[in-house]
Design a protein around this motif. Structure first.
Motif, PDB file in Angstrom:
ATOM      1  N   SER A 131      88.352 -78.067  12.223  1.00 51.50           N
ATOM      2  CA  SER A 131      88.375 -77.224  13.139  1.00 51.50           C
ATOM      3  C   SER A 131      88.144 -75.780  12.472  1.00 51.50           C
ATOM      4  O   SER A 131      87.846 -74.693  13.345  1.00 51.50           O
ATOM      5  N   MET A 132      89.117 -75.404  11.475  1.00 54.86           N
ATOM      6  CA  MET A 132      88.854 -74.468  10.788  1.00 54.86           C
ATOM      7  C   MET A 132      87.510 -73.716  10.399  1.00 54.86           C
ATOM      8  O   MET A 132      87.126 -72.526  10.480  1.00 54.86           O
ATOM      9  N   THR A 133      86.744 -74.627   9.982  1.00 56.86           N
ATOM     10  CA  THR A 133      85.186 -74.282   9.569  1.00 56.86           C
ATOM     11  C   THR A 133      84.453 -74.062  11.044  1.00 56.86           C
ATOM     12  O   THR A 133      83.586 -72.972  11.056  1.00 56.86           O
ATOM     13  N   SER A 134      84.870 -74.752  12.119  1.00 60.17           N
ATOM     14  CA  SER A 134      84.170 -74.414  13.398  1.00 60.17           C
ATOM     15  C   SER A 134      84.552 -72.833  13.907  1.00 60.17           C
ATOM     16  O   SER A 134      83.766 -72.309  14.488  1.00 60.17           O
ATOM     17  N   ALA A 135      85.845 -72.652  13.694  1.00 58.67           N
ATOM     18  CA  ALA A 135      86.527 -71.206  14.093  1.00 58.67           C
ATOM     19  C   ALA A 135      85.729 -70.120  13.038  1.00 58.67           C
ATOM     20  O   ALA A 135      85.322 -69.257  13.708  1.00 58.67           O
ATOM     21  N   ILE A 139      83.632 -67.156  14.735  1.00 58.40           N
ATOM     22  CA  ILE A 139      83.608 -65.437  14.177  1.00 58.40           C
ATOM     23  C   ILE A 139      82.359 -65.061  13.956  1.00 58.40           C
ATOM     24  O   ILE A 139      81.948 -64.074  14.170  1.00 58.40           O
ATOM     25  N   HIS A 140      81.727 -65.749  13.063  1.00 58.49           N
ATOM     26  CA  HIS A 140      80.348 -65.541  12.330  1.00 58.49           C
ATOM     27  C   HIS A 140      79.175 -65.242  13.298  1.00 58.49           C
ATOM     28  O   HIS A 140      78.232 -64.807  12.751  1.00 58.49           O
ATOM     29  N   ARG A 141      79.375 -65.800  14.410  1.00 57.03           N
ATOM     30  CA  ARG A 141      78.112 -65.668  15.341  1.00 57.03           C
ATOM     31  C   ARG A 141      78.740 -64.679  16.516  1.00 57.03           C
ATOM     32  O   ARG A 141      77.852 -64.370  17.542  1.00 57.03           O
ATOM     33  N   VAL A 142      79.599 -64.172  16.545  1.00 60.04           N
ATOM     34  CA  VAL A 142      80.399 -63.093  17.421  1.00 60.04           C
ATOM     35  C   VAL A 142      79.082 -61.852  17.479  1.00 60.04           C
ATOM     36  O   VAL A 142      78.410 -61.465  16.422  1.00 60.04           O
ATOM     37  N   ASP A 143      78.570 -61.583  18.879  1.00 58.48           N
ATOM     38  CA  ASP A 143      77.588 -60.426  18.858  1.00 58.48           C
ATOM     39  C   ASP A 143      78.274 -58.986  18.847  1.00 58.48           C
ATOM     40  O   ASP A 143      79.086 -58.796  19.560  1.00 58.48           O
ATOM     41  N   THR A 270      83.244 -76.606   2.542  1.00 57.87           N
ATOM     42  CA  THR A 270      81.790 -75.916   2.140  1.00 57.87           C
ATOM     43  C   THR A 270      80.636 -76.520   2.799  1.00 57.87           C
ATOM     44  O   THR A 270      79.988 -75.830   3.514  1.00 57.87           O
ATOM     45  N   ALA A 271      80.612 -77.912   2.502  1.00 53.65           N
ATOM     46  CA  ALA A 271      79.458 -78.453   3.186  1.00 53.65           C
ATOM     47  C   ALA A 271      79.465 -78.485   4.588  1.00 53.65           C
ATOM     48  O   ALA A 271      78.504 -78.496   5.458  1.00 53.65           O
ATOM     49  N   LYS A 276      77.332 -76.764   9.852  1.00 56.95           N
ATOM     50  CA  LYS A 276      77.506 -76.060  11.414  1.00 56.95           C
ATOM     51  C   LYS A 276      76.715 -74.647  11.361  1.00 56.95           C
ATOM     52  O   LYS A 276      76.270 -74.468  12.578  1.00 56.95           O
ATOM     53  N   THR A 277      76.686 -74.073  10.505  1.00 56.19           N
ATOM     54  CA  THR A 277      75.920 -72.743  10.646  1.00 56.19           C
ATOM     55  C   THR A 277      74.224 -72.519  10.013  1.00 56.19           C
ATOM     56  O   THR A 277      73.762 -71.512  10.347  1.00 56.19           O
TER      57      THR A 277
END
Length: 340
Positions: A131-135, A139-143, A270-271, A276-277
């Motif tokens: 869930s942390m990597t999803s969060a 965050i990193h896809r915020v426009d 990391t993986a 996910k990204t």
């Protein structure tokens, strides 16, 4: 600056916000955070909120800016990033000598100790990690443009900015000489990876700064945004790894909950983030070493503030010189492992 927090004036302010607060209000310091101070606010009717304010005592310029934190969290209200609801900000000197932010109370658990993490099932611990990597991915896809955060910080290369900022913080806050911190700064500066994109960066993403659901391990809120900026998204995953000791580490450092069975390893985190990204995470070791270097400087500052003013000391205590030296040793170990 006043010597104590004026909870009477703050109670009057909250009572006038029209949120149904029923007097009397009670304030309880919560969390192990040793930078901005966080209080759980309860009223006579059973309602709860959270209050944030800067630390007590002398502050470094630009540090502990809760007004900026309020701006960021307000901008993230309608995004996929789980954050508390912002209720009010005051900069009224009649209420407080420093700005205050009031936000919603989010029900959940902060896994900031081995004891708390031990209370949840191993399967839930695994879910927390994922869930942390999803969060982070959220965050990193915020426009940045649509949220009005495009001008939040400099667009110049992030690693150089970080090295400059924290070298300055170190010079301004250190209470002793730690040659390894200076040496590591030189090694990092000589091995900066190319920055490929600019995203929102939380800047302090780890287990202590997320509220999780104890039943399924989902992240219900990401908190403590005072170090948020614009930069290389790999800085956040490197930071997460820096705060994620494993059971077999020679030098574990703080934040020991992740050493329990069930939590993913650093390699698995990391993986998972990469999957996910779609990002190339080959430079993550640099960011992990930089985050540990930065953590040692932050810890030194926390130790200095606690020594100068005991009211800033969290319930879990404050960093020690031994702990800080261990963090620096971990940072040097990571740097050695990746050949920088």
């Amino acid at each position: 600056m006043t010597t104590d927090v004026d909870f009477s004036a703050i109670s009057e302010w909250i009572g006038g916000l029209g949120i149904g607060a029923v007097s009397p209000l009670t304030f309880e310091r919560v969390g192990n955070g040793q930078s901005n101070l966080t209080y759980a606010v309860s009223d006579a009717g059973g309602s709860r909120w959270v209050l944030r304010r800067p630390p007590l005592g002398h502050l470094l310029a630009s540090a502990h800016d809760v007004v900026r934190e309020y701006r960021i969290l307000t901008a993230l209200q309608n995004t996929g990033v789980p954050v508390p609801k912002m209720i009010a900000l005051t900069e009224d000197a009649a209420v407080s000598d420093v700005p205050l932010v009031l936000m919603s109370y989010v029900d959940g658990v902060v896994l900031d100790s081995v004891t708390k993490a031990s209370a949840i099932a191993e399967s839930v611990r695994a879910s927390v990690g994922h869930s942390m990597t999803s969060a982070l991915a959220d965050i990193h896809r915020v426009d940045l443009e649509s949220t009005g955060l495009l001008d939040l910080a400099s667009h110049k290369p992030y690693a150089e900015r970080q090295l400059k900022r924290w070298t300055t913080q170190w010079a301004n806050s250190k209470s002793r000489d730690v040659p390894a911190i200076d040496l590591l700064a030189e090694r990092l500066a000589a091995n900066i990876p190319d920055q490929r994109e600019l995203t929102l960066v939380h800047g302090d993403f780890h287990l202590n700064n997320v509220i999780t659901s104890p039943s399924d391990g989902s992240i219900v809120a990401v908190v403590d945004w005072e170090l948020c900026t614009l930069g290389d998204p790999l800085a956040d995953i490197g930071g997460l790894l820096a705060y994620w000791p494993e059971a077999g580490d020679a030098v574990a450092g703080p934040f020991m909950a992740s050493t329990l069975p069930g939590f993913p390893s650093r390699a698995e985190l990391t993986a998972d983030y990469a999957a996910k990204t779609g990002r190339d995470v080959s430079a993550v070791g640099f960011w992990q070493a930089l985050a540990l270097w930065k953590l040692s400087i932050i810890a030194e500052g926390v130790m200095r503030r606690a020594e100068a003013d005991s009211r800033n000391r969290a319930g879990a205590g404050s960093p020690t010189t031994s702990l800080i030296d261990d963090i620096v040793a971990r940072a040097l170990g990571v740097a050695d492992d990746i050949g920088i």
